[in-house]
Write a protein that holds these residues in place. Structure first.
Motif, PDB file in Angstrom:
ATOM      1  N   MET A 170     -22.564 -29.137  -6.194  1.00  0.00           N
ATOM      2  CA  MET A 170     -23.611 -29.269  -7.209  1.00  0.00           C
ATOM      3  C   MET A 170     -23.444 -28.199  -8.279  1.00  0.00           C
ATOM      4  O   MET A 170     -23.654 -28.461  -9.463  1.00  0.00           O
ATOM      5  N   THR A 171     -23.040 -26.989  -7.861  1.00  0.00           N
ATOM      6  CA  THR A 171     -22.807 -25.928  -8.846  1.00  0.00           C
ATOM      7  C   THR A 171     -21.620 -26.289  -9.717  1.00  0.00           C
ATOM      8  O   THR A 171     -21.652 -26.109 -10.943  1.00  0.00           O
ATOM      9  N   ALA A 172     -20.576 -26.796  -9.078  1.00  0.00           N
ATOM     10  CA  ALA A 172     -19.380 -27.164  -9.845  1.00  0.00           C
ATOM     11  C   ALA A 172     -19.724 -28.196 -10.895  1.00  0.00           C
ATOM     12  O   ALA A 172     -19.173 -28.190 -11.996  1.00  0.00           O
ATOM     13  N   SER A 173     -20.677 -29.077 -10.546  1.00  0.00           N
ATOM     14  CA  SER A 173     -20.987 -30.165 -11.476  1.00  0.00           C
ATOM     15  C   SER A 173     -21.625 -29.661 -12.766  1.00  0.00           C
ATOM     16  O   SER A 173     -21.597 -30.343 -13.778  1.00  0.00           O
ATOM     17  N   LEU A 174     -22.175 -28.442 -12.728  1.00  0.00           N
ATOM     18  CA  LEU A 174     -22.830 -27.906 -13.927  1.00  0.00           C
ATOM     19  C   LEU A 174     -21.832 -27.680 -15.053  1.00  0.00           C
ATOM     20  O   LEU A 174     -22.185 -27.722 -16.222  1.00  0.00           O
ATOM     21  N   TYR A 175     -20.574 -27.443 -14.684  1.00  0.00           N
ATOM     22  CA  TYR A 175     -19.583 -27.085 -15.710  1.00  0.00           C
ATOM     23  C   TYR A 175     -18.822 -28.292 -16.227  1.00  0.00           C
ATOM     24  O   TYR A 175     -17.951 -28.151 -17.050  1.00  0.00           O
ATOM     25  N   VAL A 176     -19.141 -29.463 -15.658  1.00  0.00           N
ATOM     26  CA  VAL A 176     -18.344 -30.651 -16.004  1.00  0.00           C
ATOM     27  C   VAL A 176     -19.140 -31.538 -16.937  1.00  0.00           C
ATOM     28  O   VAL A 176     -20.305 -31.831 -16.672  1.00  0.00           O
ATOM     29  N   PRO A 177     -18.544 -31.967 -18.040  1.00  0.00           N
ATOM     30  CA  PRO A 177     -19.256 -32.895 -18.922  1.00  0.00           C
ATOM     31  C   PRO A 177     -19.249 -34.306 -18.341  1.00  0.00           C
ATOM     32  O   PRO A 177     -18.185 -34.862 -18.069  1.00  0.00           O
ATOM     33  N   PHE A 178     -20.447 -34.841 -18.143  1.00  0.00           N
ATOM     34  CA  PHE A 178     -20.541 -36.174 -17.553  1.00  0.00           C
ATOM     35  C   PHE A 178     -20.931 -37.184 -18.609  1.00  0.00           C
ATOM     36  O   PHE A 178     -21.819 -36.936 -19.425  1.00  0.00           O
TER      37      PHE A 178
ATOM     38  N   TRP B 283      -9.546 -21.786 -21.114  1.00  0.00           N
ATOM     39  CA  TRP B 283      -9.828 -22.021 -19.693  1.00  0.00           C
ATOM     40  C   TRP B 283     -11.222 -22.605 -19.517  1.00  0.00           C
ATOM     41  O   TRP B 283     -11.702 -22.698 -18.412  1.00  0.00           O
ATOM     42  N   THR B 284     -11.846 -22.980 -20.600  1.00  0.00           N
ATOM     43  CA  THR B 284     -13.200 -23.499 -20.516  1.00  0.00           C
ATOM     44  C   THR B 284     -13.157 -25.016 -20.595  1.00  0.00           C
ATOM     45  O   THR B 284     -12.496 -25.573 -21.475  1.00  0.00           O
ATOM     46  N   ILE B 285     -13.847 -25.657 -19.674  1.00  0.00           N
ATOM     47  CA  ILE B 285     -13.777 -27.108 -19.610  1.00  0.00           C
ATOM     48  C   ILE B 285     -14.263 -27.715 -20.921  1.00  0.00           C
ATOM     49  O   ILE B 285     -13.654 -28.636 -21.455  1.00  0.00           O
ATOM     50  N   SER B 286     -15.335 -27.153 -21.464  1.00  0.00           N
ATOM     51  CA  SER B 286     -15.923 -27.738 -22.663  1.00  0.00           C
ATOM     52  C   SER B 286     -14.953 -27.695 -23.833  1.00  0.00           C
ATOM     53  O   SER B 286     -14.818 -28.667 -24.580  1.00  0.00           O
TER      54      SER B 286
ATOM     55  N   ARG C  17     -16.659 -18.576 -19.986  1.00  0.00           N
ATOM     56  CA  ARG C  17     -15.199 -18.496 -20.118  1.00  0.00           C
ATOM     57  C   ARG C  17     -14.570 -18.644 -18.736  1.00  0.00           C
ATOM     58  O   ARG C  17     -14.997 -18.040 -17.773  1.00  0.00           O
ATOM     59  N   GLY C  18     -13.548 -19.511 -18.687  1.00  0.00           N
ATOM     60  CA  GLY C  18     -12.837 -19.688 -17.419  1.00  0.00           C
ATOM     61  C   GLY C  18     -13.574 -20.521 -16.416  1.00  0.00           C
ATOM     62  O   GLY C  18     -13.343 -20.395 -15.209  1.00  0.00           O
TER      63      GLY C  18
END
Lengths: 306, 136, 418
Positions: free
Chosen positions: A83-91, A162-165, A101-102
């Motif tokens: 669930m934490t990982a999902s915060l950094y992923v654009p859905f 290194w940032t997903i966004s 960063r990173g």
């Protein structure tokens, strides 16, 4: 933004409830597709929801010989990780809820932590099937993790971030990376199958040999949480690959279609291939997967230097 | 394509109907020769008891009320029957037949499986006798 | 927990138990695989969970009732069981069944082989995690089941046999239906053979797995497709043709690799041979009666018969004492012969992941092979014989009965060479 915003992002959308519900849909779609591929009818739409609902309502049995606290905490920890990982992923075409960063490394790390949780859950119990399953889970982790990581790092190298966004922004404004980095895409999608322990890489939970692998002793709430965690991991994996390789952040409908197409490919591989033994899996990853992704890396470096 | 053997089936089945039959919605009738419920014709029976002797499940019973006027009651349990058709072959007088009926046999009590053939008053008297018997 | 079972110092063995209840086994049997990592170093087997006392039960039933009882020893090869038993009874009663009945028995046997091999194909593929093959082969198996249901009236225990003949006739209309269905089935089976021979991942799981040479197979007494996959010419339909196969012979399918893939190939090719046989025989099925009268009492005597069940040689011994009931019925099924090839030979050195497929490779049938042997003890009248003694006795006994010279057939030499 008000103080409500992070909480809303954490619990309702895009992470939290929305993600769990959408993961039910993807599980249903996966099962339905496999069933259709095998000329069966497959489950009804609400089946995954009913499964989880039933599991969460059931008693959780703590077997003899386990560390009780660990046994209870591992499912929660695994669930929290994804669930934490999902915060950094654009859905679904929306920007990621959070970015630092990173955060690509953080997301990858959290997803791996979930697998490690599985391994610990297996070794925690004295069930032989669970121990063999946990050994296989962790062996497989070391097999696919390197190539899969490389496959997701290559877009980062190209985007120089290194940032997903920002990788997503880069992907939206350039040619689809599936065209420029086809090898990376193949490695990534096969790596996702390995990560999710789906056939043909389902040796860690091969029911014909070791019943349910590392989760043999889990029942009720713990099992349900692990199940949700795995479903969410499927959605995160699909979203990451879609963002990186299939043209970044686009409108929600198009994004969903891309994810479903990816799921079709995964379901096709699940239904046509025979399960590989764990030694074959490891061999395949280190002989083919690692070399392929290293070759892709080399190509990128050469192109960039020139 | 040869290297992934099943891919043709898998892809083509997306556009095919499923092999699964949605059973209760779509009834599937039993074939003609299906071994279903046994049928008994008291008019042809002579009471030779050949059917009861070779019944593997030992479920056929024939109560002789009156042999002269061919008054018989045949009792038979469709839950115990193994549908082997041996009684039909043993019967020299063509009194027994296998029908393709009642293949969806289900009942909420054991008595539901017990079938009685014969005149109604005989069956009633037989049942009454049975009820009066003390259950040991 | 201090008494952790895994790293207890008492024993360094790490045993993975499979069964009696396990997802891989649909019938109860207990296996213990001692593993070192993933590699199996020792294997043992325990059977007997489904002992039902069929042999004893047979002694209190009439000959006809026993026919239906033994058909239920195994659900998949029920026709083979029925045939093997009733052949004995007919031999003891001195009855020759009409040729039409013989041929219909043979056809029913071959249809049964088709359905058994398709079932096995699905199960074995499922044990290897190849569910697409499982689903498709079982879908196509349903065609065979429909043939059986349309024609013999039941799907599983179809009881074609009746003492002295068969029940149902093969009408021309049915033969036509059967041909159409067999054409479709043949097309599908060709496809499965291609998959078994070509599919990369499937070959990775079957080629050179569970290999056992011809000598080793002979020593362990394997039968059926398991033996034929290693090139042993052992098929009762060819060696000692029984009902139907003496009128129209059938060909033996052999392969010389002896591994799991060879077992798939042999069984699939046997399906083709069965289809060819049914087609040929349907053309020239002899006219005549379906059954002859069978006496209620059978004269005293002993009889033995073997039938090639889908899994291998099925053996029946029957003794009559002149009454309505058999005095002794002895069943020896094919699975029992084949266990040795797994437990004492193949298992060691293989990966744990291969074990379900190797187990399924012999097409085991657990409820078939659960018999009880009661050894009374030395002080009583029982004798304990070694394998060598028993073998010598058997050879001498048959030499005496059949009147052939033992030194001619070379059985003794074969033994001494080993």
């Amino acid at each position: 933004m008000t103080a409500l915003h992070p909480l809303f992002a954490l619990f309702i959308f895009p992470a939290g409830l929305f993600l769990i519900l959408i993961s039910f849909f993807f599980e249903w779609l996966d099962r339905k597709l496999i069933a259709r591929f095998q000329n069966r009818q497959g489950p009804r739409f609400l089946q995954p929801f009913a499964d989880i609902f039933k599991l969460l309502a059931k008693e959780e049995i703590v077997p003899i010989g386990v560390h009780r606290t660990l046994f209870m905490a591992l499912p929660i920890f695994a669930f929290a990780c994804v669930m934490t990982a999902s915060l950094y992923v654009p859905f679904f075409g929306f920007k990621a809820a959070w970015h630092i960063r990173g955060d690509l490394i953080i997301a990858m790390y959290l997803l791996s932590a979930m697998t490690v949780c599985l391994g610990m859950a297996g070794t925690n119990s004295i069930n032989r099937f669970a121990v063999v399953g946990a050994t296989r889970t962790l062996t497989q982790l070391f097999a696919y993790e390197g190539p899969f990581m490389l496959a997701l790092l290559m877009p980062a190298l190209v985007a120089q971030s290194w940032t997903i966004s920002s990788i997503a922004d880069y992907a939206s404004n350039h040619t689809w990376m599936i065209v420029t980095q086809p090898i990376g895409f193949i490695v990534a999608i096969i790596g996702l199958i390995g990560k999710l322990e789906l056939p043909p890489f389902d040796a860690p939970e091969a029911e014909q040999e070791i019943v349910s692998g590392a989760l043999s002793e889990y029942s009720g709430r713990g099992f349900g949480l692990f199940k949700i965690a795995k479903n969410v991991e499927l959605v995160i994996g699909l979203a990451l690959i879609t963002v990186f390789y299939l043209g970044g952040i686009v409108n929600p409908l198009l994004f969903s279609i891309k994810m479903v197409v990816l799921l079709c490919v995964i379901a096709l591989m699940q239904s046509t291939l025979t399960r590989l033994r764990i030694d074959q899996t490891v061999g395949l990853w280190w002989q083919a997967g690692a070399i392929l992704s290293l070759a892709q890396l080399l190509i990128i470096i050469l192109v960039r230097v020139r | 394509m040869k290297l992934i053997g099943m891919i043709q089936d898998v892809l083509s089945s997306m556009f095919k109907k499923t092999a699964t039959i949605s059973y209760p919605l779509k009834p599937s009738p039993p074939p003609e020769r299906y071994h279903g419920r046994l049928d008994y014709n008291a008019a042809k029976c002579t009471g030779c008891m050949m059917c009861t002797r070779d019944c593997p499940a030992e479920t056929i019973q024939i109560k002789v009320i009156d042999r002269k006027t061919k008054q018989f009651v045949m009792t038979y349990n469709i839950g115990e029957c193994v549908y082997c058709k041996q009684c039909v072959f043993n019967c020299k007088f063509d009194a027994l037949h296998m029908t393709n009926l009642m293949w969806e046999s289900a009942s909420d009590s054991k008595e539901g499986f017990q079938l009685y053939f014969g005149k109604k008053e005989h069956i009633d008297s037989l049942l009454k006798q049975k009820n009066e018997e003390p259950t040991a | 927990m201090t008494d952790n079972l895994i790293d207890s110092n008492k024993s360094q063995k790490y045993i993975v138990p499979i069964g009696p209840q396990h997802p891989a086994l649909k019938e109860p049997g207990h296996f213990e695989f001692t593993v070192e990592g993933e590699i199996v170093v020792d294997a043992s087997i325990r059977l007997g969970y489904v002992h039902r006392g069929v042999e004893k039960a047979a002694e209190s039933r009439t000959w006809t009732q026993v026919l239906y009882l033994v058909e239920r020893v195994c659900g998949i090869c029920s026709h083979a069981h029925g045939t093997a038993f009733i052949q004995n009874a007919e031999a003891l009663a001195g009855i020759e069944i009409p040729p039409r009945a013989k041929v219909i028995r043979a056809i029913a046997g071959e249809i049964e082989r088709l359905h058994s091999h398709l079932l096995w194909l699905g199960v074995a593929a499922h044990e290897g995690g190849f569910d697409a093959m499982f689903m498709y082969s079982w879908r196509d198996r349903e065609i065979v089941m429909d043939i059986l249901e349309n024609f013999f009236g039941n799907r599983v225990n179809y009881s074609v046999n009746i003492p002295g003949g068969v029940k149902e006739d093969i009408t021309p209309e049915f033969a036509e239906q059967l041909r159409i269905k067999l054409d479709f089935l043949e097309k599908r089976l060709k496809h499965y053979l291609d998959v078994v021979n070509d599919d990369v991942t499937f070959r990775a799981r079957t080629v050179n797995i569970g290999t056992l040479g011809k000598e080793e197979m002979t020593r362990l007494g394997a039968t059926g497709p398991t033996a034929r996959s290693a090139g042993i010419t052992r098929d009762i339909r060819v060696d000692r043709p029984y009902s139907g196969f003496d009128i129209y012979p059938i060909n033996m399918i052999l392969d010389d690799h002896g591994d799991l893939n060879a077992r798939f190939v042999v069984r699939l090719k046997e399906c083709f041979e069965s289809i060819r046989y049914i087609r040929d025989v349907l053309e020239k099925i002899p006219e005549g009666e379906l059954s002859v009268k069978f006496p209620r009492k059978i004269p005293a005597g002993e009889s033995m018969s073997s039938v090639e069940a889908p899994r291998g040689e099925l053996f029946y011994f029957v003794r009559s004492n002149g009454t309505e009931n058999p005095d002794r019925v002895k069943v020896r099924t094919a699975s029992l012969c084949n266990w040795g090839t797994i437990v004492s030979a193949v298992a060691k050195g293989h990966k744990l992941a291969d074990m379900p497929m190797i187990l399924a490779g012999i097409d085991p049938c657990f409820s078939c092979n659960d018999r009880m042997v009661n050894i009374v003890g030395k002080e009583k009248n029982a004798q304990l014989w070694t394998w060598e003694q028993l073998r010598k006795y058997g050879i001498n006994y048959h030499a005496m009965q059949e009147g052939f010279n033992v030194s001619d057939c070379g059985i003794e030499q074969l033994r001494e060479e080993k």
